[in-house]
Design an enzyme around this catalytic site. Structure first.
Site, PDB file in Angstrom:
ATOM      1  N   TYR A 148       1.299  -1.104  -0.003  1.00 23.46           N
ATOM      2  CA  TYR A 148       0.426  -0.513  -0.156  1.00 23.46           C
ATOM      3  C   TYR A 148       0.826   1.188  -0.061  1.00 23.46           C
ATOM      4  O   TYR A 148       2.095   0.977  -0.520  1.00 23.46           O
ATOM      5  CB  TYR A 148      -1.089  -0.153   0.864  1.00 23.46           C
ATOM      6  CG  TYR A 148      -2.261   0.787   1.502  1.00 23.46           C
ATOM      7  CD1 TYR A 148      -2.871   1.704   0.333  1.00 23.46           C
ATOM      8  CD2 TYR A 148      -2.105   1.702   2.389  1.00 23.46           C
ATOM      9  CE1 TYR A 148      -3.838   1.843   0.478  1.00 23.46           C
ATOM     10  CE2 TYR A 148      -2.907   3.079   2.969  1.00 23.46           C
ATOM     11  CZ  TYR A 148      -4.285   2.418   1.317  1.00 23.46           C
ATOM     12  OH  TYR A 148      -4.997   3.743   2.061  1.00 23.46           O
ATOM     13  N   ARG A 201      -5.789  11.242 -10.315  1.00 26.42           N
ATOM     14  CA  ARG A 201      -5.384  11.646  -9.598  1.00 26.42           C
ATOM     15  C   ARG A 201      -4.978  10.973  -8.386  1.00 26.42           C
ATOM     16  O   ARG A 201      -5.568   9.885  -7.481  1.00 26.42           O
ATOM     17  CB  ARG A 201      -5.537  12.262  -8.722  1.00 26.42           C
ATOM     18  CG  ARG A 201      -5.318  13.553  -7.801  1.00 26.42           C
ATOM     19  CD  ARG A 201      -4.922  13.269  -6.514  1.00 26.42           C
ATOM     20  NE  ARG A 201      -6.229  12.507  -5.506  1.00 26.42           N
ATOM     21  CZ  ARG A 201      -6.424  11.621  -5.080  1.00 26.42           C
ATOM     22  NH1 ARG A 201      -5.463  10.564  -4.257  1.00 26.42           N
ATOM     23  NH2 ARG A 201      -6.812  11.762  -4.552  1.00 26.42           N
ATOM     24  N   LYS A 219      -6.190  -1.220  -2.304  1.00 23.26           N
ATOM     25  CA  LYS A 219      -7.421  -0.999  -1.826  1.00 23.26           C
ATOM     26  C   LYS A 219      -8.044  -2.540  -0.948  1.00 23.26           C
ATOM     27  O   LYS A 219      -8.118  -2.490  -0.148  1.00 23.26           O
ATOM     28  CB  LYS A 219      -7.874  -0.443  -2.398  1.00 23.26           C
ATOM     29  CG  LYS A 219      -8.100   1.316  -2.178  1.00 23.26           C
ATOM     30  CD  LYS A 219      -7.596   2.136  -1.274  1.00 23.26           C
ATOM     31  CE  LYS A 219      -6.762   3.361  -0.822  1.00 23.26           C
ATOM     32  NZ  LYS A 219      -6.786   4.763   0.278  1.00 23.26           N
ATOM     33  N   GLU A 291     -12.092   6.692  -5.875  1.00 24.65           N
ATOM     34  CA  GLU A 291     -10.660   6.393  -6.177  1.00 24.65           C
ATOM     35  C   GLU A 291      -9.968   6.860  -6.829  1.00 24.65           C
ATOM     36  O   GLU A 291      -9.521   6.708  -7.625  1.00 24.65           O
ATOM     37  CB  GLU A 291     -10.320   4.683  -5.278  1.00 24.65           C
ATOM     38  CG  GLU A 291      -9.110   4.880  -4.657  1.00 24.65           C
ATOM     39  CD  GLU A 291      -9.319   5.312  -3.039  1.00 24.65           C
ATOM     40  OE1 GLU A 291      -9.820   5.298  -2.709  1.00 24.65           O
ATOM     41  OE2 GLU A 291      -8.392   6.254  -2.275  1.00 24.65           O
ATOM     42  N   ASP A 292      -9.382   7.613  -6.369  1.00 21.87           N
ATOM     43  CA  ASP A 292      -8.765   8.694  -6.738  1.00 21.87           C
ATOM     44  C   ASP A 292      -8.489   9.238  -7.633  1.00 21.87           C
ATOM     45  O   ASP A 292      -8.010   9.245  -9.455  1.00 21.87           O
ATOM     46  CB  ASP A 292      -7.123   8.040  -6.680  1.00 21.87           C
ATOM     47  CG  ASP A 292      -6.250   7.592  -5.488  1.00 21.87           C
ATOM     48  OD1 ASP A 292      -6.744   8.709  -4.750  1.00 21.87           O
ATOM     49  OD2 ASP A 292      -5.590   7.371  -5.476  1.00 21.87           O
ATOM     50  N   ASP A 314     -13.205   8.034  -1.247  1.00 19.63           N
ATOM     51  CA  ASP A 314     -12.777   7.304   0.098  1.00 19.63           C
ATOM     52  C   ASP A 314     -11.419   8.771  -0.150  1.00 19.63           C
ATOM     53  O   ASP A 314     -11.307   8.818   1.318  1.00 19.63           O
ATOM     54  CB  ASP A 314     -12.055   6.354  -0.457  1.00 19.63           C
ATOM     55  CG  ASP A 314     -10.980   5.982   0.888  1.00 19.63           C
ATOM     56  OD1 ASP A 314     -11.119   5.773   1.723  1.00 19.63           O
ATOM     57  OD2 ASP A 314      -9.612   5.245   0.435  1.00 19.63           O
ATOM     58  N   ASP A 315     -11.643   9.606  -0.922  1.00 21.65           N
ATOM     59  CA  ASP A 315     -10.419  10.627  -0.655  1.00 21.65           C
ATOM     60  C   ASP A 315     -11.144  11.583   0.206  1.00 21.65           C
ATOM     61  O   ASP A 315     -10.411  12.414   0.859  1.00 21.65           O
ATOM     62  CB  ASP A 315      -9.841  10.684  -2.127  1.00 21.65           C
ATOM     63  CG  ASP A 315      -9.540   9.669  -2.521  1.00 21.65           C
ATOM     64  OD1 ASP A 315      -8.088   8.736  -2.204  1.00 21.65           O
ATOM     65  OD2 ASP A 315      -9.810   8.588  -3.448  1.00 21.65           O
ATOM     66  N   ASN A 458       0.725  11.989   0.619  1.00 23.92           N
ATOM     67  CA  ASN A 458       0.261  10.733  -0.103  1.00 23.92           C
ATOM     68  C   ASN A 458       1.192  11.206  -1.425  1.00 23.92           C
ATOM     69  O   ASN A 458       1.598  11.079  -2.174  1.00 23.92           O
ATOM     70  CB  ASN A 458      -0.147   9.900   0.118  1.00 23.92           C
ATOM     71  CG  ASN A 458      -0.604   9.741   1.459  1.00 23.92           C
ATOM     72  OD1 ASN A 458       0.409   9.316   2.622  1.00 23.92           O
ATOM     73  ND2 ASN A 458      -1.954   9.125   1.567  1.00 23.92           N
ATOM     74  N   ASN A 502      -4.394   7.559   7.825  1.00 25.88           N
ATOM     75  CA  ASN A 502      -4.659   7.053   6.191  1.00 25.88           C
ATOM     76  C   ASN A 502      -5.634   6.800   6.423  1.00 25.88           C
ATOM     77  O   ASN A 502      -6.138   6.017   7.850  1.00 25.88           O
ATOM     78  CB  ASN A 502      -3.653   6.005   5.867  1.00 25.88           C
ATOM     79  CG  ASN A 502      -3.641   5.093   4.961  1.00 25.88           C
ATOM     80  OD1 ASN A 502      -4.734   5.221   3.848  1.00 25.88           O
ATOM     81  ND2 ASN A 502      -2.919   5.830   3.962  1.00 25.88           N
TER      82      ASN A 502
HETATM   83  O1  LIG Z   1      -3.967   5.213  -0.946  1.00 25.17           O
HETATM   84  C1  LIG Z   1      -3.634   6.117   0.578  1.00 25.17           C
HETATM   85  O2  LIG Z   1      -2.553   6.052   0.990  1.00 25.17           O
HETATM   86  C2  LIG Z   1      -4.881   7.311   0.652  1.00 25.17           C
HETATM   87  C3  LIG Z   1      -5.896   8.014  -0.080  1.00 25.17           C
HETATM   88  O3  LIG Z   1      -6.894   7.381  -0.728  1.00 25.17           O
HETATM   89  C4  LIG Z   1      -4.232   8.879  -1.193  1.00 25.17           C
HETATM   90  O4  LIG Z   1      -3.428   9.333  -0.490  1.00 25.17           O
HETATM   91  O5  LIG Z   1      -5.306   9.120  -1.914  1.00 25.17           O
HETATM   92 MG   LIG Z   2      -6.701   7.707  -2.467  1.00 26.66          MG
END
Ligand SMILES: O=C([O-])CC(=O)C(=O)O
Ligand SMILES: [Mg+2]
Length: 612
Positions: A148, A201, A219, A291-292, A314-315, A458, A502
């Protein structure tokens, strides 16, 4: 099926008045009960066996060894080797799972390079699923930086080299109008959770196009390792709409579609079709985790779908929850109440706005009027302090920023803003590394007895400062958390274990609850409950060492307890669809979790009474 038979299978304890129509609606309402019906049921809550029993192994012989879901490697017993027709295909030694775990950890340690460690572990996942999850769950503090954040970021950047075997699904904009059919190609039929990205992103690394697939895979590995969600219920998806990263498009190892990102209606229709196809294929209560995605899509997609599907971002929401948990735990050290603080965010994207909104909720729960709560929160984006147009700022703000605009003059230097506002809590979430320099940290220390400093960006290379820097430049007085892990800090002869703020503390537990209770949507309140649960879990002894989060080593148990609390909330608020409501929520959650032990492939032999 005759009603007596059904009663026998389900167990009279849970469905004592079982008739045919009740049982039929019961099964159609929740297919998972059907799964459980095949297993033997002791007293207590209905256990959901997700293991594939011997009857599910379609192949004998070498096929068993080649199937990561069943393969135990040299842990197959002599008896199993004979039954499965693999005797002689393995070296003669029989090892216990514990020995295999120990050896795996040793092998990983020998490979000092993180990316090699990542590749080694992913190839274990492709060989022996149980062993992989056992190793990760039992060594989570050591394994999570490999699988991760931060290594997953590096893995995404080099995914063209790291890629070995298919995992999850790649769906491109060119597949519009065919997505449902494509989903039918996926070999697992009981998907309960999808994590998807469009790769725009990735962490703080920007647009990585199809290489962003490393993130949903990572994830979902944590869904199982930290939340106990069975791996065959998890589907990682890359939604490839192109990439604006020209350098990547020109790399010969790039495996995504080589075009600029599609945007506008075409993009929206694509996402719409994908989500509809997933629920059509796997059911309305399939969890959909965004996610992202980039800011410009993340907020509006969340608004568009939050009440239509079982979904969360999640973000925005996961990060908000873990950060507010950290801030609430930090208040136990600073001895302040939330409303006593001034909060400054460096960044005004998904994480920052999500946290800011959840802080408003938290402060209003402590009795502060919303307007006043918002006045305590200041954000800085690319153009400087978020102020109203006319206060100097020339451009209008996007909708999610508007509630935080201040009537104030324009300012854009972090140090000057800090001197002026004297924040007690600062949160870095702009994805820009090294922004919290010595002068800034000194200023925070000059204004606060215990400055609260969160460097959330991160991976590690994008962190606003290191844990050591934060301690060194605040005379060891700061309360620090970071998005990526840092080694313990030593200051003035004392060792501090800083917390990892996190979203991994949140999403496995929230997802587990959403799945087991078949929630039809996830309300904002869920993330506030999660924040409170996590904040309360930091022990006084943790706080003394500077750790505002419970140790990551306990994360499986933390997620399980968190899920039970959310399940309780879901039933109390009529958003759970699993019927009937379980009495013991914790036992109910545990009964759904993936077992990390190997199953025996030796059939239970029984005999019939002698026939006359
Ligand atoms: O993935 C991770 O460590 C936390 C997160 O969702 C990100 O930074 O986009
Ligand atoms: Mg993320």
């Amino acid at each position: 099926m005759a009603s007596t038979q059904i009663t026998k299978i389900i167990g009279t304890r849970t469905l004592s008045v079982c008739n045919r129509s009740l049982a039929t609606s019961f099964f159609t309402r929740n297919q998972r009960f059907h799964t459980s019906a095949r297993s033997q049921l002791p007293d207590g809550p209905i256990p959901r066996k997700h293991e594939r029993l011997l009857g599910d192994v379609h192949s004998r012989g070498i096929g068993v060894l080649r199937d990561p879901r069943f393969n135990k490697g040299m842990a197959f017993t002599l008896e199993e080797r004979q039954i499965l027709g693999i005797h002689g295909l393995l070296p003669p030694a029989v090892f216990s799972m514990e020995e295999q775990v120990r050896r795996t950890v040793e092998n990983v340690r020998k490979l000092a390079n993180p990316i090699n460690q990542y590749v080694y572990m992913l190839s274990l996942l492709q060989r022996n699923e149980k062993l992989f999850f056992k190793v990760v769950t039992e060594n989570v503090e050591e394994m999570s930086p490999i699988l991760y954040t931060p290594t997953v970021g590096l893995a995404c950047q080099t995914l063209g080299h790291v890629y070995q075997r298919p995992r999850g699904m790649y769906i491109t904009i060119n597949d519009k109008n065919h997505i449902f059919k494509m989903l039918c190609n996926y070999p697992e039929h009981h998907i309960k959770a999808v994590v998807m990205t469009d790769g725009e992103r990735i962490l703080g690394l920007g647009d990585l196009g199809a290489f962003g697939m490393g993130i949903p895979i990572g994830k979902l590995n944590l869904y199982t390792a930290m939340g106990g969600i069975p791996p065959h219920q998890c589907l990682p998806v890359m939604l490839d709409v192109g990439t604006n990263n020209e350098q990547l498009r020109n790399q010969d190892t790039y495996f995504g579609i080589r075009q600029e990102r599609v945007t506008g209606d075409q993009y929206d229709e694509f996402i719409d079709e994908f989500l509809a196809a997933v629920v059509h294929r796997y059911g309305q209560t399939t969890l959909l985790q965004f996610e992202d995605f980039a800011n410009h899509n993340a907020f509006r997609l969340l608004e568009k779908y939050r009440n239509k599907y079982l979904t969360f971002n999640d973000d925005i929401q996961g990060t908000a929850s873990v950060c507010v948990a950290g801030i609430m735990a930090a208040m136990r050290i600073t001895k302040k109440k939330l409303p006593d603080n001034t909060f400054l965010f460096f960044g005004a994207g998904e994480a920052a706005i999500g946290i800011a909104e959840l802080l408003v909720t938290a402060m209003t729960q402590e009795g502060m009027p919303e307007k006043e709560a918002r006045s305590k929160i200041w954000l800085i984006d690319k153009a400087g302090l978020l102020v109203q147009v006319g206060g100097g700022r020339s451009e209008g703000a996007s909708p999610e920023k508007i509630p935080f605009l201040k009537e104030h003059k324009e300012m854009n230097d972090l140090l000057e803003i800090t001197k002026h506002l004297k924040p007690s809590v600062v949160v870095g979430a702009a994805g820009v590394g090294q922004m919290f320099d010595k002068a800034f940290l000194n200023e925070m220390a000059a204004n606060n007895e215990r400055p609260v400093i969160f460097a959330l960006s991160n991976p590690t290379s994008h962190s606003e400062c290191t844990a050591q820097e934060a301690y060194d430049h605040t005379q060891g007085r700061c309360v620090f958390a970071s998005g990526s892990p840092f080694p313990p800090v030593s200051y003035n002869g004392k060792t501090y274990h800083t917390g990892q703020g996190n979203n991994a503390y949140i999403f496995p537990g929230v997802a587990l609850a959403a799945i087991v209770a078949s929630m039809h949507h996830i309300s904002e309140e869920v993330f506030f409950i999660a924040a409170k649960v996590i904040a309360d879990l930091a022990e006084e002894s943790d706080l003394e060492m500077g750790r505002i989060y419970p140790p990551l080593a306990n994360i499986h148990e933390v997620s399980t307890n968190l899920a039970a609390k959310i399940v309780e909330y879901a039933y109390a608020n009529n958003i759970a669809c699993t019927y009937p409501e379980p009495v013991d929520k914790l036992a109910f959650v545990r009964a759904h979790q993936f077992s990390l032990e190997y199953e025996s492939f030796v059939p239970q032999v029984y005999s019939w009474p002698q026939q006359k």
